[in-house]
Design a protein around this motif. Structure first.
Motif, PDB file in Angstrom:
ATOM      1  N   TYR A  41       0.856  -1.183   0.000  1.00 16.01           N
ATOM      2  CA  TYR A  41       0.000   0.000   0.000  1.00 16.01           C
ATOM      3  C   TYR A  41       0.893   1.234   0.000  1.00 16.01           C
ATOM      4  N   ILE A  42       0.938   1.906  -1.139  1.00 12.54           N
ATOM      5  CA  ILE A  42       1.827   3.053  -1.317  1.00 12.54           C
ATOM      6  C   ILE A  42       1.052   4.186  -1.993  1.00 12.54           C
ATOM      7  N   GLU A  43       0.608   5.134  -1.196  1.00  8.70           N
ATOM      8  CA  GLU A  43      -0.176   6.260  -1.719  1.00  8.70           C
ATOM      9  C   GLU A  43       0.687   7.155  -2.609  1.00  8.70           C
ATOM     10  N   ASP A  44       1.775   7.645  -2.071  1.00 12.46           N
ATOM     11  CA  ASP A  44       2.686   8.496  -2.836  1.00 12.46           C
ATOM     12  C   ASP A  44       4.137   8.172  -2.496  1.00 12.46           C
ATOM     13  N   THR A  45       4.367   7.007  -1.924  1.00 11.88           N
ATOM     14  CA  THR A  45       5.703   6.672  -1.432  1.00 11.88           C
ATOM     15  C   THR A  45       6.481   5.832  -2.442  1.00 11.88           C
ATOM     16  N   TYR A  46       6.447   6.285  -3.690  1.00 12.94           N
ATOM     17  CA  TYR A  46       7.207   5.660  -4.760  1.00 12.94           C
ATOM     18  C   TYR A  46       7.574   6.729  -5.777  1.00 12.94           C
ATOM     19  N   GLU A  47       8.636   6.480  -6.496  1.00 13.42           N
ATOM     20  CA  GLU A  47       9.145   7.437  -7.472  1.00 13.42           C
ATOM     21  C   GLU A  47       8.292   7.437  -8.731  1.00 13.42           C
ATOM     22  N   LEU A  48       7.940   8.641  -9.171  1.00 13.85           N
ATOM     23  CA  LEU A  48       7.253   8.836 -10.449  1.00 13.85           C
ATOM     24  C   LEU A  48       8.091   9.789 -11.282  1.00 13.85           C
ATOM     25  N   SER A  62      12.516   4.134  -4.762  1.00 16.89           N
ATOM     26  CA  SER A  62      12.926   4.464  -6.124  1.00 16.89           C
ATOM     27  C   SER A  62      12.455   3.350  -7.055  1.00 16.89           C
ATOM     28  N   LYS A  63      12.518   3.600  -8.331  1.00 14.65           N
ATOM     29  CA  LYS A  63      12.157   2.564  -9.288  1.00 14.65           C
ATOM     30  C   LYS A  63      13.076   1.356  -9.128  1.00 14.65           C
ATOM     31  N   GLN A  64      14.348   1.624  -8.910  1.00 18.25           N
ATOM     32  CA  GLN A  64      15.300   0.525  -8.733  1.00 18.25           C
ATOM     33  C   GLN A  64      14.949  -0.303  -7.501  1.00 18.25           C
ATOM     34  N   GLU A  65      14.540   0.352  -6.430  1.00 20.09           N
ATOM     35  CA  GLU A  65      14.149  -0.376  -5.216  1.00 20.09           C
ATOM     36  C   GLU A  65      12.879  -1.197  -5.440  1.00 20.09           C
ATOM     37  N   LYS A 122       1.063   7.946 -15.270  1.00 18.76           N
ATOM     38  CA  LYS A 122       2.436   7.808 -14.773  1.00 18.76           C
ATOM     39  C   LYS A 122       2.524   6.734 -13.694  1.00 18.76           C
ATOM     40  N   MET A 123       1.500   6.644 -12.870  1.00 25.77           N
ATOM     41  CA  MET A 123       1.474   5.604 -11.837  1.00 25.77           C
ATOM     42  C   MET A 123       1.523   4.222 -12.481  1.00 25.77           C
ATOM     43  N   PHE A 124       0.646   4.010 -13.459  1.00 25.81           N
ATOM     44  CA  PHE A 124       0.617   2.717 -14.141  1.00 25.81           C
ATOM     45  C   PHE A 124       1.926   2.452 -14.882  1.00 25.81           C
ATOM     46  N   GLN A 125       2.490   3.457 -15.511  1.00 22.38           N
ATOM     47  CA  GLN A 125       3.768   3.285 -16.209  1.00 22.38           C
ATOM     48  C   GLN A 125       4.852   2.816 -15.252  1.00 22.38           C
ATOM     49  N   THR A 126       4.890   3.416 -14.075  1.00 25.36           N
ATOM     50  CA  THR A 126       5.903   3.045 -13.086  1.00 25.36           C
ATOM     51  C   THR A 126       5.760   1.589 -12.674  1.00 25.36           C
ATOM     52  N   PHE A 127       4.551   1.175 -12.328  1.00 25.49           N
ATOM     53  CA  PHE A 127       4.366  -0.199 -11.884  1.00 25.49           C
ATOM     54  C   PHE A 127       4.582  -1.185 -13.023  1.00 25.49           C
ATOM     55  N   ASN A 128       4.232  -0.807 -14.234  1.00 30.69           N
ATOM     56  CA  ASN A 128       4.473  -1.659 -15.386  1.00 30.69           C
ATOM     57  C   ASN A 128       5.972  -1.853 -15.607  1.00 30.69           C
ATOM     58  N   GLU A 129       6.734  -0.814 -15.367  1.00 31.08           N
ATOM     59  CA  GLU A 129       8.187  -0.858 -15.545  1.00 31.08           C
ATOM     60  C   GLU A 129       8.877  -1.635 -14.418  1.00 31.08           C
ATOM     61  N   CYS A 130       8.349  -1.558 -13.209  1.00 30.51           N
ATOM     62  CA  CYS A 130       9.071  -2.063 -12.037  1.00 30.51           C
ATOM     63  C   CYS A 130       8.585  -3.398 -11.484  1.00 30.51           C
ATOM     64  N   GLU A 173      -9.568   2.068 -18.255  1.00 26.57           N
ATOM     65  CA  GLU A 173      -9.030   2.140 -19.621  1.00 26.57           C
ATOM     66  C   GLU A 173      -7.511   2.266 -19.592  1.00 26.57           C
ATOM     67  N   ILE A 174      -7.001   3.072 -18.674  1.00 23.00           N
ATOM     68  CA  ILE A 174      -5.546   3.210 -18.531  1.00 23.00           C
ATOM     69  C   ILE A 174      -4.947   1.882 -18.074  1.00 23.00           C
ATOM     70  N   ALA A 175      -5.575   1.246 -17.105  1.00 25.24           N
ATOM     71  CA  ALA A 175      -5.086  -0.041 -16.604  1.00 25.24           C
ATOM     72  C   ALA A 175      -5.037  -1.082 -17.719  1.00 25.24           C
ATOM     73  N   GLU A 176      -6.090  -1.148 -18.495  1.00 18.62           N
ATOM     74  CA  GLU A 176      -6.159  -2.123 -19.584  1.00 18.62           C
ATOM     75  C   GLU A 176      -5.107  -1.859 -20.647  1.00 18.62           C
ATOM     76  N   LYS A 177      -4.771  -0.601 -20.858  1.00 16.44           N
ATOM     77  CA  LYS A 177      -3.715  -0.243 -21.810  1.00 16.44           C
ATOM     78  C   LYS A 177      -2.400  -0.935 -21.446  1.00 16.44           C
ATOM     79  N   TYR A 178      -2.172  -1.135 -20.143  1.00 17.01           N
ATOM     80  CA  TYR A 178      -0.950  -1.775 -19.664  1.00 17.01           C
ATOM     81  C   TYR A 178      -1.162  -3.255 -19.336  1.00 17.01           C
ATOM     82  N   GLY A 179      -2.326  -3.773 -19.658  1.00 14.84           N
ATOM     83  CA  GLY A 179      -2.600  -5.189 -19.461  1.00 14.84           C
ATOM     84  C   GLY A 179      -2.927  -5.586 -18.031  1.00 14.84           C
TER      85      GLY A 179
END
Length: 187
Positions: A41-48, A62-65, A122-130, A173-179
Motif C-alpha cells: 500500500y503506497i499512496e505516494d511513497t514511490y518514485e514517479l 525508487s524505481k530501482q528499489e 504515470k502511476m501505471f507506467q511506473t508499476f508496469n516498468e518495475c 481504460e488506462i489499466a487495460e492499456k498496460y494489461g
C-alpha cells in the motif's frame, strides 16, 4: 495449478517506507506461513518520473528499489501487487502547490481533468516498468466530498455516483492499456 491468492497488505504510506532489507525479511516470514502475495500500500511513497514531490520529505521507493523488491519476492514465490490510490487518500501530495490543478477537495483528485489522468498514467507506467504482477489495486475508496470542490466550480452539481463511475471507467481504460486486471475497495 492453484490460482488462489493468499496475501497480506503492508501499509507503507504512514511515515517513511520500510527498509528494503526489512521488507525482504518480512516476505521471508510470509513465505514460511504459506503466503504467495504481498500488497504494497503506497499512496505516494514511490518514485514517479517528473514528480519530485511524490514521497518528498517522507520517504519513497525508487524505481530501482521497487524492481529489487519485485525480483526478490519473485525468487521466493511471492507476487508483489501495488496498492495505490487513483481517486482519494492523496492528502500528502496536496501539501504541494504543484498538485492544486488536480485536486477537487480534501484528498480527492479532480475527475474529468486531463492532468489527473496524465498523473494516473504515470502511476501505471511506473508499476508496469518495475513490477511483474498484472494485478493492481487502484483504491477508489472514501472519496468524501467527491465533486463538491473544484469539480463543482467547473461542472456544476453532478450526480456523485456518475462522477465516480466515469472516473473509474477512465482509470480502467488506462489499466487495460498496460494489461492490468484491477481490483478496488468495496466501499
Amino acid at each position: 495449478m492453484n490460482n488462489t491468492t493468499f496475501g497480506v497488505m503492508l501499509d507503507l504510506s504512514r511515515n517513511g517506507v520500510m527498509k528494503i532489507s526489512e521488507l525482504k525479511n518480512y516476505c521471508n516470514i510470509l513465505k514460511k506461513f504459506g503466503y504467495n502475495s504481498i500488497y504494497l500500500y503506497i499512496e505516494d511513497t514511490y518514485e514517479l518520473d517528473g514528480e519530485p514531490y511524490f514521497g518528498h520529505l517522507r520517504g519513497r521507493y525508487s524505481k530501482q528499489e521497487l524492481k529489487e523488491i519485485n525480483d526478490y519476492c519473485n525468487s521466493i514465490g511471492i507476487t508483489v501487487i501495488p496498492c495505490f490510490q487513483t481517486l482519494a487518500h492523496l492528502n500528502q501530495i496536496f501539501r504541494w502547490e504543484e498538485y492544486d490543478s488536480v485536486r477537487d477537495t480534501g484528498d480527492v483528485l479532480l475527475c474529468e481533468e486531463e492532468k489527473t489522468y496524465a498523473l494516473i498514467e504515470k502511476m501505471f507506467q511506473t508499476f508496469n516498468e518495475c513490477l511483474t504482477s498484472k494485478v493492481v489495486h487502484i483504491g477508489m475508496d472514501e472519496a468524501h466530498n467527491l465533486g463538491l470542490g473544484k469539480y463543482l466550480d467547473k461542472h456544476g452539481y453532478q450526480n456523485r455516483f456518475e462522477i465516480l463511475s466515469k472516473h473509474l471507467k477512465r482509470v480502467l481504460e488506462i489499466a487495460e492499456k498496460y494489461g492490468y486486471r484491477s481490483i478496488i475497495w468495496s466501499d
